[in-house]
Design a protein around this motif. Structure first.
Motif, mmCIF file in Angstrom:
data_model
loop_
_atom_site.group_PDB
_atom_site.id
_atom_site.type_symbol
_atom_site.label_atom_id
_atom_site.label_comp_id
_atom_site.label_asym_id
_atom_site.label_seq_id
_atom_site.Cartn_x
_atom_site.Cartn_y
_atom_site.Cartn_z
ATOM 1 N N TYR A 1 24.332 62.364 -23.298
ATOM 2 C CA TYR A 1 24.426 61.785 -21.792
ATOM 3 C C TYR A 1 23.436 62.603 -20.943
ATOM 4 C CZ TYR A 1 26.192 62.895 -17.318
ATOM 5 O OH TYR A 1 26.543 62.832 -15.984
ATOM 6 N N ILE A 2 22.617 61.666 -20.225
ATOM 7 C CA ILE A 2 21.626 62.365 -19.133
ATOM 8 C C ILE A 2 22.193 61.479 -17.822
ATOM 9 C CG2 ILE A 2 19.380 62.025 -18.673
ATOM 10 C CD1 ILE A 2 18.742 61.781 -21.570
ATOM 11 N N PRO A 3 22.641 62.551 -16.843
ATOM 12 C CA PRO A 3 22.979 61.875 -15.579
ATOM 13 C C PRO A 3 22.203 61.051 -14.841
ATOM 14 C CG PRO A 3 23.222 64.384 -15.585
ATOM 15 C CD PRO A 3 22.339 64.066 -16.907
ATOM 16 N N GLU A 4 20.740 61.218 -15.315
ATOM 17 C CA GLU A 4 19.941 60.256 -14.322
ATOM 18 C C GLU A 4 19.974 58.804 -14.843
ATOM 19 O OE1 GLU A 4 19.149 63.286 -15.339
ATOM 20 O OE2 GLU A 4 19.022 64.475 -13.447
ATOM 21 N N LEU A 5 20.568 58.377 -16.054
ATOM 22 C CA LEU A 5 20.287 57.405 -16.712
ATOM 23 C C LEU A 5 21.817 56.821 -16.882
ATOM 24 C CD1 LEU A 5 17.948 58.033 -19.717
ATOM 25 C CD2 LEU A 5 17.301 56.960 -17.410
ATOM 26 N N LYS A 6 21.835 55.322 -16.465
ATOM 27 C CA LYS A 6 23.133 54.780 -17.012
ATOM 28 C C LYS A 6 23.123 54.149 -18.302
ATOM 29 C CE LYS A 6 26.230 50.899 -15.204
ATOM 30 N NZ LYS A 6 26.406 49.816 -14.399
ATOM 31 N N VAL A 7 23.827 54.649 -19.056
ATOM 32 C CA VAL A 7 24.113 54.129 -20.375
ATOM 33 C C VAL A 7 25.159 53.413 -20.932
ATOM 34 C CG1 VAL A 7 23.513 54.790 -22.953
ATOM 35 C CG2 VAL A 7 22.322 56.014 -21.136
ATOM 36 N N VAL A 8 24.914 52.142 -21.486
ATOM 37 C CA VAL A 8 26.247 51.402 -21.950
ATOM 38 C C VAL A 8 26.884 52.010 -22.959
ATOM 39 C CG1 VAL A 8 26.761 49.112 -22.916
ATOM 40 C CG2 VAL A 8 25.260 48.903 -20.817
ATOM 41 N N ALA A 9 28.063 52.037 -23.036
ATOM 42 C CA ALA A 9 28.821 52.665 -24.357
ATOM 43 C C ALA A 9 28.380 52.008 -25.491
ATOM 44 C CB ALA A 9 30.536 52.371 -24.266
ATOM 45 N N ARG A 10 28.338 52.886 -26.638
ATOM 46 C CA ARG A 10 28.035 52.401 -28.072
ATOM 47 C C ARG A 10 29.061 51.136 -28.540
ATOM 48 N NH1 ARG A 10 28.435 57.345 -31.761
ATOM 49 N NH2 ARG A 10 28.667 58.608 -29.895
ATOM 50 N N THR A 11 30.186 51.108 -28.106
ATOM 51 C CA THR A 11 31.091 50.108 -28.490
ATOM 52 C C THR A 11 30.532 48.766 -28.237
ATOM 53 O OG1 THR A 11 32.594 50.177 -26.621
ATOM 54 C CG2 THR A 11 33.132 51.195 -28.582
ATOM 55 N N SER A 12 29.825 48.669 -26.900
ATOM 56 C CA SER A 12 29.185 47.376 -26.523
ATOM 57 C C SER A 12 28.017 47.126 -27.328
ATOM 58 C CB SER A 12 29.335 47.318 -25.274
ATOM 59 O OG SER A 12 30.410 46.968 -24.429
ATOM 60 N N ALA A 13 27.185 48.089 -27.190
ATOM 61 C CA ALA A 13 25.576 48.180 -27.750
ATOM 62 C C ALA A 13 25.751 47.981 -29.271
ATOM 63 C CB ALA A 13 24.992 49.280 -27.557
ATOM 64 N N PHE A 14 26.630 48.302 -29.919
ATOM 65 C CA PHE A 14 26.831 48.285 -31.406
ATOM 66 C C PHE A 14 27.263 46.904 -31.799
ATOM 67 C CE2 PHE A 14 26.085 52.567 -33.602
ATOM 68 C CZ PHE A 14 25.287 53.061 -32.803
ATOM 69 N N SER A 15 27.940 46.435 -30.971
ATOM 70 C CA SER A 15 28.427 44.958 -31.348
ATOM 71 C C SER A 15 27.273 43.901 -31.558
ATOM 72 C CB SER A 15 29.402 44.200 -30.161
ATOM 73 O OG SER A 15 28.373 44.173 -29.017
ATOM 74 N N PHE A 16 26.270 44.184 -31.085
ATOM 75 C CA PHE A 16 24.851 43.179 -31.640
ATOM 76 C C PHE A 16 24.381 43.727 -33.009
ATOM 77 C CE2 PHE A 16 25.599 43.076 -26.847
ATOM 78 C CZ PHE A 16 25.513 41.771 -26.675
ATOM 79 N N LYS A 17 24.859 44.668 -33.521
ATOM 80 C CA LYS A 17 24.172 45.191 -34.926
ATOM 81 C C LYS A 17 24.272 43.903 -35.956
ATOM 82 C CE LYS A 17 25.038 48.609 -38.398
ATOM 83 N NZ LYS A 17 25.466 49.780 -38.997
ATOM 84 N N GLY A 18 22.822 43.708 -36.413
ATOM 85 C CA GLY A 18 23.042 42.817 -37.565
ATOM 86 C C GLY A 18 22.981 41.377 -37.224
ATOM 87 N N LYS A 19 23.003 40.988 -36.027
ATOM 88 C CA LYS A 19 22.822 39.682 -35.355
ATOM 89 C C LYS A 19 21.531 39.339 -34.691
ATOM 90 C CE LYS A 19 27.576 39.966 -33.641
ATOM 91 N NZ LYS A 19 28.635 39.858 -33.099
ATOM 92 N N GLU A 20 21.208 38.052 -34.926
ATOM 93 C CA GLU A 20 19.825 37.736 -34.446
ATOM 94 C C GLU A 20 19.922 37.162 -32.987
ATOM 95 O OE1 GLU A 20 16.926 38.013 -35.978
ATOM 96 O OE2 GLU A 20 17.910 38.800 -37.806
ATOM 97 N N THR A 21 19.887 38.312 -32.039
ATOM 98 C CA THR A 21 20.176 37.784 -30.581
ATOM 99 C C THR A 21 18.843 38.143 -29.843
ATOM 100 O OG1 THR A 21 22.643 38.541 -31.112
ATOM 101 C CG2 THR A 21 21.685 37.993 -28.661
ATOM 102 N N ASP A 22 18.518 37.225 -29.071
ATOM 103 C CA ASP A 22 17.121 37.842 -28.341
ATOM 104 C C ASP A 22 17.565 38.995 -27.292
ATOM 105 O OD1 ASP A 22 15.395 37.558 -25.992
ATOM 106 O OD2 ASP A 22 14.518 36.157 -27.092
ATOM 107 N N VAL A 23 16.654 39.833 -27.272
ATOM 108 C CA VAL A 23 16.861 40.902 -26.496
ATOM 109 C C VAL A 23 17.207 40.851 -25.022
ATOM 110 C CG1 VAL A 23 15.583 42.628 -27.923
ATOM 111 C CG2 VAL A 23 14.315 41.565 -26.189
ATOM 112 N N ARG A 24 16.375 39.454 -24.354
ATOM 113 C CA ARG A 24 16.660 39.175 -23.113
ATOM 114 C C ARG A 24 18.264 38.818 -23.077
ATOM 115 N NH1 ARG A 24 11.102 36.061 -23.076
ATOM 116 N NH2 ARG A 24 11.986 35.853 -25.103
#
Length: 283
Positions: free
Chosen positions: A1-24
């Motif tokens: 955790y870094i206070p100066e950055l807003k970071v999305v939770a891993r549960t949401s970020a990891f839901s894209f693991k292994g999927k061919e989804t455009d980063v945009r």
């Protein structure tokens, strides 16, 4: 955790693991400006970690690096990557934040892996998954008896059992003991304060105590979606529906693909604001 950055939770970020989804597209769904992606390959005790920081507006790399290390160096690699990302984003850190980056909860990779597995099952929010989470957190403590994060994880898990009909007194008291143990080992753990807030709210009906614990948790980690989710319920109980809605919405912004937060947001639309169409869409 870094206070100066807003970071999305891993549960949401990891839901894209292994999927061919455009980063945009991922950037839009997660409401973020940059994405960290990469891969880990393991051969015996050797690791190769490739990481890239990508600007979601145009898909171009802001930074990329490959690390070849031994498995025993996994925590040092995390520190290196975190520091490199902060530098790439040109984020100015306060001195205390610099110290946080280098802070290590455990030296045991086995305990760390068990803790992560516990968090994985805790996020599922079913009885079977909570029991598995408990088992993993206890195994982590068995490997590292002073592992504060594992005690905090245990506290989070115990707190959820009364929602499924288990004894409130038994499990809230277990959660309280685990949270207090975590804080004796590390007084900066937001999760432990959030648990104490939930116990004060749901079990003791101590509104002042709950508010104090929740505010402490949010001051330590403003990016903790669970704290905002539980604080929303507290605000609702104390007659502040508009503030409560703002909190559950912020929890959703931090973890937009969390099943439990999506469900709670739907509840707010339906039961509190009687906006059936929005509730149906959220559910």
């Amino acid at each position: 955790y870094i206070p100066e950055l807003k970071v999305v939770a891993r549960t949401s970020a990891f839901s894209f693991k292994g999927k061919e989804t455009d980063v945009r597209d991922i950037g839009v769904k997660l409401n973020v400006k940059t994405i960290l992606e990469g891969s880990i390959r393991k051969s015996g005790k050797q690791l190769r970690i490739s990481a890239q920081l990508i600007d979601v507006r145009d898909g171009y790399h802001l930074w990329s690096q490959t690390y070849d290390r031994e498995l025993k160096d996994i925590f040092a690699i995390q520190d290196e990557i975190a520091s490199a990302i902060v530098a790439a984003l040109k984020t100015k850190l306060l001195p205390e934040t610099v110290n946080l980056i280098g802070k290590k909860q455990t030296k045991s990779t086995e305990a760390y892996e068990l803790y992560l597995k516990g968090r994985f099952y805790w996020n599922k929010r079913t009885v079977d998954a909570l029991q598995k989470a408990n088992d993993y957190f206890n195994q982590a403590i068995g490997k590292e008896p002073d592992y504060a994060l594992a005690y905090a994880g245990l506290a989070l898990s115990y707190t959820c059992f009364p929602q499924f009909g288990f004894s409130s007194e038994e499990f809230f008291l277990k959660a309280e003991a685990a949270a207090e143990k975590a804080l004796t080992l590390d007084s900066t753990l937001a999760d432990a304060y959030a648990v104490l807030g939930d116990i004060s709210c749901e079990f003791r009906w101590d509104w002042a105590g709950a508010n104090k614990h929740y505010l402490k948790a949010m001051s330590l980690n403003p990016n903790n979606s669970t704290t905002h989710q539980w604080y929303a319920a507290f605000l609702l109980y104390t007659g502040k529906p508009d503030q409560a809605m703002a909190e559950i919405q912020y929890a959703y912004d931090l973890d937009p693909l969390s099943l439990i937060i999506n469900s709670n947001l739907g509840d707010f639309y339906f039961y509190v604001f009687h906006q059936e169409d929005k509730a149906i869409e959220q559910y």
